[in-house]
Design an enzyme around this catalytic site. Sequence first.
Site, short mmCIF file in Angstrom:
data_model
loop_
_atom_site.label_atom_id
_atom_site.label_comp_id
_atom_site.label_asym_id
_atom_site.label_seq_id
_atom_site.Cartn_x
_atom_site.Cartn_y
_atom_site.Cartn_z
N GLU A 79 0.85 -1.19 0.00
CA GLU A 79 0.00 0.00 0.00
C GLU A 79 0.89 1.25 0.00
OE1 GLU A 79 -1.94 1.00 3.81
OE2 GLU A 79 -1.46 -1.06 4.38
N CYS A 111 -3.29 -3.68 4.51
CA CYS A 111 -2.34 -4.71 4.99
C CYS A 111 -2.75 -6.12 4.59
CB CYS A 111 -2.25 -4.68 6.52
SG CYS A 111 -1.74 -3.10 7.16
N HIS A 233 -1.77 -10.50 12.12
CA HIS A 233 -1.28 -9.23 11.58
C HIS A 233 -0.95 -8.37 12.80
CE1 HIS A 233 -0.89 -5.36 9.79
NE2 HIS A 233 -2.01 -4.90 10.31
P1 HMG Z 1 -3.32 6.27 21.63
O1 HMG Z 1 -4.05 7.55 21.50
O2 HMG Z 1 -1.87 6.32 21.98
O3 HMG Z 1 -4.10 5.26 22.61
O4 HMG Z 1 -3.47 5.50 20.24
P2 HMG Z 1 -4.19 5.18 24.18
O5 HMG Z 1 -4.02 6.51 24.82
O6 HMG Z 1 -5.48 4.45 24.43
O7 HMG Z 1 -2.96 4.27 24.64
C1 HMG Z 1 -2.68 3.06 24.04
C2 HMG Z 1 -2.49 2.00 25.15
O8 HMG Z 1 -1.43 2.39 26.02
C3 HMG Z 1 -3.72 1.80 26.04
O9 HMG Z 1 -3.80 0.42 26.34
C4 HMG Z 1 -3.35 2.55 27.31
O10 HMG Z 1 -4.03 2.07 28.47
C5 HMG Z 1 -1.87 2.26 27.37
P3 HMG Z 1 -5.12 -0.43 25.90
O11 HMG Z 1 -6.24 0.13 26.67
O12 HMG Z 1 -5.30 -0.19 24.41
O13 HMG Z 1 -4.78 -1.83 26.23
N1 HMG Z 1 -1.11 3.21 28.20
C6 HMG Z 1 -0.14 2.86 29.06
N2 HMG Z 1 0.37 1.64 29.40
C7 HMG Z 1 1.40 1.62 30.33
N3 HMG Z 1 1.90 2.74 30.91
C8 HMG Z 1 1.42 3.94 30.60
C9 HMG Z 1 0.36 4.05 29.65
N4 HMG Z 1 -0.35 5.08 29.13
C10 HMG Z 1 -1.25 4.56 28.24
N5 HMG Z 1 1.93 5.04 31.19
C11 HMG Z 1 -3.41 3.75 18.64
C12 HMG Z 1 -3.11 4.15 20.07
C13 HMG Z 1 -3.01 2.29 18.43
C14 HMG Z 1 -4.91 3.91 18.37
C15 HMG Z 1 -2.58 4.70 17.70
O14 HMG Z 1 -1.21 4.44 17.89
C16 HMG Z 1 -2.92 4.51 16.24
O15 HMG Z 1 -3.84 5.14 15.72
N6 HMG Z 1 -2.15 3.65 15.48
C17 HMG Z 1 -2.39 3.40 14.07
C18 HMG Z 1 -3.64 2.57 13.81
C19 HMG Z 1 -3.45 1.10 14.13
O16 HMG Z 1 -2.35 0.57 14.22
N7 HMG Z 1 -4.59 0.37 14.24
C20 HMG Z 1 -4.55 -1.06 14.49
C21 HMG Z 1 -5.76 -1.80 13.90
S1 HMG Z 1 -6.00 -1.40 12.18
C22 HMG Z 1 -4.76 -2.35 11.37
O17 HMG Z 1 -4.18 -3.22 11.93
C23 HMG Z 1 -4.48 -1.98 9.96
C24 HMG Z 1 -3.20 -1.20 9.74
O18 HMG Z 1 -2.08 -2.05 9.86
C25 HMG Z 1 -3.22 -0.49 8.39
C26 HMG Z 1 -3.58 -1.28 7.13
O19 HMG Z 1 -4.36 -2.22 7.11
O20 HMG Z 1 -3.08 -0.86 6.09
C27 HMG Z 1 -3.03 -0.10 10.75
#
Ligand code: HMG
Length: 385
Positions: A79, A111, A233
């Site tokens: 992609e 992906c 994945h």
């Molecule tokens: P964010 O805003 O950093 O999320 O976005 P958050 O604030 O909820 O924190 C993430 C996690 O860290 C949470 O854990 C928090 O509790 C934890 P969870 O509740 O999820 O288990 N956390 C902590 N842990 C320990 N110590 C701390 C602490 N503070 C917070 N101090 C997000 C996270 C993954 C959404 C963002 O990085 C993102 O948008 N990433 C890109 C999208 C993505 O990867 N999506 C995955 C599914 S889609 C997919 O797989 C397709 C893809 O590969 C693309 C394609 O197909 O082409 C992406």
Amino acid sequence: MKIGIDRMAFATTDQYIELTELAEKRGVDPNKYTIGIGQDRQAVVPPTQDIVTLGARAAKKLLTPDVTRRLSTIIVATESGIDNSKASAIYIKHLLGLDDYIRAVELKEACYSGTAAIQFARGLVALNSQETVLVIAADIARYGLNTPGEVTQGAGAVAMLISADPHVLAIEPTSVSYSRDLMDFWRPLYATEAIVDGKYSTGVYVDFFKNTLTRYLQRTGRRLDDFAGIAFHLPFTKMGKKGLEGVLQDRDDAVANRLRDQLTASQVYCRQVGNLYTGSLYLGLMSLLQNGQVKPGDRLGLFSYGSGAEGEFYSGIVQPAFAENLSDVKEDLADRHRVSIDEYEQLFNSQLGMQTADVQFDLQNDDAPFVLAGQKDHQRIYQRR
Ligand code: HMG
């Protein structure tokens, strides 16, 4: 006739950043990145690398005179395409010095398309068992500096030979694919970074895993006990955990704990590289095969997910010579060098991107076997070392 993955090889860039250093620069608790997201290091992409150079680097490790003689088709799943018309497979075929009597195409669905490429390759081999198909899943995951997605970036390629009598994994006949028109992640034609509804995307991923696995189990009459492990994945390692726990719920028996241990083994390399988009599931599979408790005859499940969205669950049986037919990922990762966050930001901002002018890159700092030397008259210029 058994058809499946005969050999696998991985390549990434030669630079990485420590995510604890990124956390410090972004004013975030490092545990959020290393535990909450589950990533330790991230591949950094210099402007002299793209999916063509990475794909060629991975594929080169698989080519012997016998393989080259049998190759009928190259499918590049990506992609991060470098042209809206011409397939990256043609550039890669040229860089590898392969025969002109080879079909070369590119495939896209976020992906997921690496899995589609493998399924299409299976079909070609079923029509002619003498043919070998080269599938290359190559991507650069870019979300932008100082965005929530930044910690989930990454880059690299997994190259696979699909053939009869495979040495790594014989793919079983039942697979369940599932697609729906959703906007969880996409990249408009004018953008070099993805647009993502991050939290929504994680929920869709878990739903697609449940849907495809449930139907697979219904169709085959199998149970979770029948899997030695499941490769996911992995856009970031925590995502695989969310998927698996979504199905295991509170289970604490031997089968559930075995699947948890195998998941940890499958995450080892992703933790060091980041998201490879199309290649992530297959780097996870290599990680499971090289770090997990896996023996010939074991059944492995594979969950593929691509935003937009499409998922597939399928399975394969591990073959006796699997260990000798995988490239040495640990060595590749150990050979990389760390760059500072300032250097990473500078490299991030010096990509060719949407530039239209002629560009000549300084190649002194890139020792990779294939490099992007620049752009002239709107044509990308590659070099083979
Ligand atoms: P964010 O805003 O950093 O999320 O976005 P958050 O604030 O909820 O924190 C993430 C996690 O860290 C949470 O854990 C928090 O509790 C934890 P969870 O509740 O999820 O288990 N956390 C902590 N842990 C320990 N110590 C701390 C602490 N503070 C917070 N101090 C997000 C996270 C993954 C959404 C963002 O990085 C993102 O948008 N990433 C890109 C999208 C993505 O990867 N999506 C995955 C599914 S889609 C997919 O797989 C397709 C893809 O590969 C693309 C394609 O197909 O082409 C992406």
